[in-house]
Write an enzyme that holds these catalytic residues in place. Sequence first.
Site, PDB file in Angstrom:
ATOM      1  N   GLY A  11       0.294  -1.300   4.598  1.00 47.73           N
ATOM      2  CA  GLY A  11      -0.801  -1.069   3.652  1.00 47.73           C
ATOM      3  C   GLY A  11      -0.624  -1.963   2.437  1.00 47.73           C
ATOM      4  N   LEU A  12      -1.648  -1.971   1.606  1.00 46.53           N
ATOM      5  CA  LEU A  12      -1.631  -2.798   0.406  1.00 46.53           C
ATOM      6  C   LEU A  12      -0.477  -2.410  -0.528  1.00 46.53           C
ATOM      7  CD1 LEU A  12      -5.437  -2.627  -0.521  1.00 46.53           C
ATOM      8  CD2 LEU A  12      -4.208  -4.663   0.286  1.00 46.53           C
ATOM      9  N   SER A  13      -0.104  -3.332  -1.375  1.00 48.03           N
ATOM     10  CA  SER A  13       0.854  -2.993  -2.425  1.00 48.03           C
ATOM     11  C   SER A  13       0.262  -1.860  -3.272  1.00 48.03           C
ATOM     12  CB  SER A  13       1.112  -4.223  -3.301  1.00 48.03           C
ATOM     13  OG  SER A  13       1.992  -3.893  -4.341  1.00 48.03           O
ATOM     14  N   ALA A  44      -0.314   1.110  -2.197  1.00 44.79           N
ATOM     15  CA  ALA A  44      -1.016   2.103  -1.362  1.00 44.79           C
ATOM     16  C   ALA A  44      -0.166   3.368  -1.204  1.00 44.79           C
ATOM     17  CB  ALA A  44      -1.354   1.515   0.005  1.00 44.79           C
ATOM     18  N   GLY A  45       1.151   3.214  -1.302  1.00 42.05           N
ATOM     19  CA  GLY A  45       2.017   4.393  -1.235  1.00 42.05           C
ATOM     20  C   GLY A  45       3.019   4.392  -0.079  1.00 42.05           C
ATOM     21  N   LYS A  46       3.303   3.225   0.463  1.00 45.44           N
ATOM     22  CA  LYS A  46       4.240   3.134   1.598  1.00 45.44           C
ATOM     23  C   LYS A  46       5.627   3.655   1.229  1.00 45.44           C
ATOM     24  CE  LYS A  46       3.638  -1.296   1.766  1.00 45.44           C
ATOM     25  NZ  LYS A  46       2.683  -1.383   0.644  1.00 45.44           N
ATOM     26  N   SER A  63       3.349  -5.908   5.458  1.00 42.40           N
ATOM     27  CA  SER A  63       3.080  -6.447   6.813  1.00 42.40           C
ATOM     28  C   SER A  63       1.569  -6.601   7.041  1.00 42.40           C
ATOM     29  CB  SER A  63       3.749  -5.603   7.897  1.00 42.40           C
ATOM     30  OG  SER A  63       3.648  -4.219   7.684  1.00 42.40           O
TER      31      SER A  63
HETATM   32  N1  LIG Z   1      -1.116  10.398  -1.914  1.00 43.64           N
HETATM   33  C1  LIG Z   1      -0.281   9.468  -2.382  1.00 43.64           C
HETATM   34  N2  LIG Z   1       0.637   8.919  -1.549  1.00 43.64           N
HETATM   35  C2  LIG Z   1       1.474   7.948  -2.008  1.00 43.64           C
HETATM   36  N3  LIG Z   1       1.478   7.473  -3.271  1.00 43.64           N
HETATM   37  C3  LIG Z   1       0.588   7.996  -4.126  1.00 43.64           C
HETATM   38  C4  LIG Z   1      -0.321   9.008  -3.724  1.00 43.64           C
HETATM   39  N4  LIG Z   1      -1.077   9.339  -4.768  1.00 43.64           N
HETATM   40  C5  LIG Z   1      -0.668   8.576  -5.790  1.00 43.64           C
HETATM   41  N5  LIG Z   1       0.350   7.771  -5.427  1.00 43.64           N
HETATM   42  C6  LIG Z   1       1.022   6.816  -6.321  1.00 43.64           C
HETATM   43  O1  LIG Z   1       0.765   5.501  -5.867  1.00 43.64           O
HETATM   44  C7  LIG Z   1       1.886   4.647  -6.127  1.00 43.64           C
HETATM   45  C8  LIG Z   1       2.331   4.030  -4.830  1.00 43.64           C
HETATM   46  O2  LIG Z   1       3.418   3.155  -5.053  1.00 43.64           O
HETATM   47  P1  LIG Z   1       4.416   2.688  -3.927  1.00 43.64           P
HETATM   48  O3  LIG Z   1       5.514   1.957  -4.626  1.00 43.64           O
HETATM   49  O4  LIG Z   1       4.783   3.829  -3.039  1.00 43.64           O
HETATM   50  O5  LIG Z   1       3.494   1.678  -3.091  1.00 43.64           O
HETATM   51  P2  LIG Z   1       3.905   0.649  -1.948  1.00 43.64           P
HETATM   52  O6  LIG Z   1       2.841   0.751  -0.920  1.00 43.64           O
HETATM   53  O7  LIG Z   1       5.296   0.877  -1.509  1.00 43.64           O
HETATM   54  O8  LIG Z   1       3.765  -0.735  -2.690  1.00 43.64           O
HETATM   55  P3  LIG Z   1       4.613  -2.121  -2.495  1.00 43.64           P
HETATM   56  O9  LIG Z   1       4.065  -2.788  -1.272  1.00 43.64           O
HETATM   57  O10 LIG Z   1       4.303  -2.902  -3.747  1.00 43.64           O
HETATM   58  O11 LIG Z   1       6.064  -1.768  -2.389  1.00 43.64           O
HETATM   59  C9  LIG Z   1       2.969   5.516  -6.744  1.00 43.64           C
HETATM   60  O12 LIG Z   1       2.911   5.373  -8.146  1.00 43.64           O
HETATM   61  C10 LIG Z   1       2.543   6.939  -6.330  1.00 43.64           C
HETATM   62  O13 LIG Z   1       2.972   7.919  -7.245  1.00 43.64           O
HETATM   63 MG   LIG Z   2       7.053  -0.278  -1.574  1.00 41.98          MG
END
Ligand SMILES: Nc1ncnc2c1ncn2[C@@H]1O[C@H](COP(=O)(O)OP(=O)(O)OP(=O)(O)O)[C@@H](O)[C@H]1O
Ligand SMILES: [Mg+2]
Length: 200
Positions: free
Chosen positions: A32-34, A36-38, A106
């Site tokens: 998922g996008l940066s 997005a919450g991965k 990815s």
């Molecule tokens: N339902 C949800 N699930 C996951 N994250 C959420 C949700 N609602 C809000 N958020 C918030 O969205 C942000 C997601 O950040 P996270 O670092 O997990 O993203 P990522 O996909 O890992 O990004 P990256 O690719 O940059 O590492 C966090 O600040 C989290 O608290």
């Molecule tokens: Mg991440």
Amino acid sequence: MLNAVQWHHHQVSRDDRAAQKSQKPCVLWFTGLSGAGKSTLANLVEQNLFAHGYHSFLLDGDNVRHGLNKDLGFSDADRVENIRRIGEVAKLMTDSGLIVLSAFISPFERDRALVRDLFADHEFLEVYVDAPLDVCERRDPKGLYKRARAGQIRDFTGIDSEYQPPSHPDIHIRTDNLSSTQCAERVVQYLKLRGYLKDR
Ligand SMILES: Nc1ncnc2c1ncn2[C@@H]1O[C@H](COP(=O)(O)OP(=O)(O)OP(=O)(O)O)[C@@H](O)[C@H]1O
Ligand SMILES: [Mg+2]
């Protein structure tokens, strides 16, 4: 010339290792996008698994780039190699009986398909962590979108590099209308219903 590299067959099989852990090994491939919450979801799922005595390991973006892939940059070729190596590591870890969680953007369907091909059916679970770009950009937990918009980061996924959403994800989680805990519970529920987690 004869190939001197040969495959060794082990006496303890992957099934033996999995049975000992009361689980069916698999990789949960969060994409998922940066923002997005991965990472957030993968961490919560792993905490849940750990608390119930299951065995897992989380591979996450930046950590892998500090070690295994520190020789790689962000060119197209290096991005492909980054994902390929992570796939191979995830494969070794599932062979050792673990539930592997990987949290990498990815963005390209083709690269994810190459990883899927390393695994047996039902061993690779694509988890689409889905939130609209504007939501991710508003969250911007690492300030990366801001820097990308300011032209300080090039080829940033969603801004000037494409994100190709999975066409048939095994699990599709919208993170913009559920709490992160609810999203993580859905993933764990999926694992339970599909027999990846045996009663302990
Ligand atoms: N339902 C949800 N699930 C996951 N994250 C959420 C949700 N609602 C809000 N958020 C918030 O969205 C942000 C997601 O950040 P996270 O670092 O997990 O993203 P990522 O996909 O890992 O990004 P990256 O690719 O940059 O590492 C966090 O600040 C989290 O608290
Ligand atoms: Mg991440």
